[in-house]
Design a protein around this motif. Sequence first.
Motif, PDB file in Angstrom:
ATOM      1  N   GLN A 190       0.798  -1.220   0.000  1.00  0.00           N
ATOM      2  CA  GLN A 190       0.000   0.000   0.000  1.00  0.00           C
ATOM      3  C   GLN A 190       0.833   1.273   0.000  1.00  0.00           C
ATOM      4  N   ILE A 191       2.143   1.145   0.133  1.00  0.00           N
ATOM      5  CA  ILE A 191       3.024   2.313   0.085  1.00  0.00           C
ATOM      6  C   ILE A 191       3.889   2.186  -1.171  1.00  0.00           C
ATOM      7  N   PRO A 192       3.707   3.089  -2.131  1.00  0.00           N
ATOM      8  CA  PRO A 192       4.514   3.014  -3.351  1.00  0.00           C
ATOM      9  C   PRO A 192       5.975   3.346  -3.056  1.00  0.00           C
ATOM     10  N   GLY A 193       6.857   2.669  -3.762  1.00  0.00           N
ATOM     11  CA  GLY A 193       8.287   2.940  -3.606  1.00  0.00           C
ATOM     12  C   GLY A 193       8.904   2.258  -2.413  1.00  0.00           C
ATOM     13  N   ALA A 194       8.173   1.358  -1.756  1.00  0.00           N
ATOM     14  CA  ALA A 194       8.720   0.633  -0.613  1.00  0.00           C
ATOM     15  C   ALA A 194       9.466  -0.599  -1.113  1.00  0.00           C
ATOM     16  N   ALA A 195      10.620  -0.857  -0.529  1.00  0.00           N
ATOM     17  CA  ALA A 195      11.391  -2.046  -0.883  1.00  0.00           C
ATOM     18  C   ALA A 195      12.084  -2.553   0.372  1.00  0.00           C
ATOM     19  N   LYS A 196      12.102  -3.856   0.502  1.00  0.00           N
ATOM     20  CA  LYS A 196      12.742  -4.460   1.666  1.00  0.00           C
ATOM     21  C   LYS A 196      14.054  -5.102   1.226  1.00  0.00           C
ATOM     22  N   PHE A 197      15.138  -4.651   1.833  1.00  0.00           N
ATOM     23  CA  PHE A 197      16.454  -5.197   1.564  1.00  0.00           C
ATOM     24  C   PHE A 197      16.883  -5.970   2.802  1.00  0.00           C
ATOM     25  N   GLY A 198      16.843  -7.276   2.703  1.00  0.00           N
ATOM     26  CA  GLY A 198      17.099  -8.094   3.885  1.00  0.00           C
ATOM     27  C   GLY A 198      15.940  -7.921   4.858  1.00  0.00           C
ATOM     28  N   ARG A 199      16.239  -7.365   6.000  1.00  0.00           N
ATOM     29  CA  ARG A 199      15.187  -7.117   6.998  1.00  0.00           C
ATOM     30  C   ARG A 199      14.873  -5.632   7.136  1.00  0.00           C
ATOM     31  N   ILE A 200      15.420  -4.808   6.258  1.00  0.00           N
ATOM     32  CA  ILE A 200      15.279  -3.360   6.389  1.00  0.00           C
ATOM     33  C   ILE A 200      14.413  -2.807   5.264  1.00  0.00           C
TER      34      ILE A 200
END
Length: 118
Positions: free
Chosen positions: A35-45
């Motif tokens: 639901q949030i555009p531009g969100a990306a998870k790298f590992g656990r962050i």
Amino acid sequence: MDTIPQITQRVRLADVARVTTLSTRQIQKLAAAGQIPGAAKFGRIWTFDPIKIHAWINNQEARVCQAAPTPTSTFEAKRIGGGSRLPAASIEAAYVRLTRGKPGAGSSSGKQNSSARP
């Protein structure tokens, strides 16, 4: 020669939480749900694209403003229904009840102790 696109620095979860005043957990849930555009998870962050975050916030504000009814003045809202239905005597009685005072911490009856010195 190919040009390398400029990469904008991503912002962290705490930054988005601070800007939106949502909790970090709420931001995580929204990001995980897509639901949030531009969100990306790298590992656990979780990281976020700041441009897309600002656009998302502006979009949310616009939706709220469109859904909200046109505000009327407080005066007009109170006049609906023919004005006040309470006679002046009722207002006076309510004022007296309000200003009588509440029981003190040391008194269970709410009256002042007549033997206490001022």
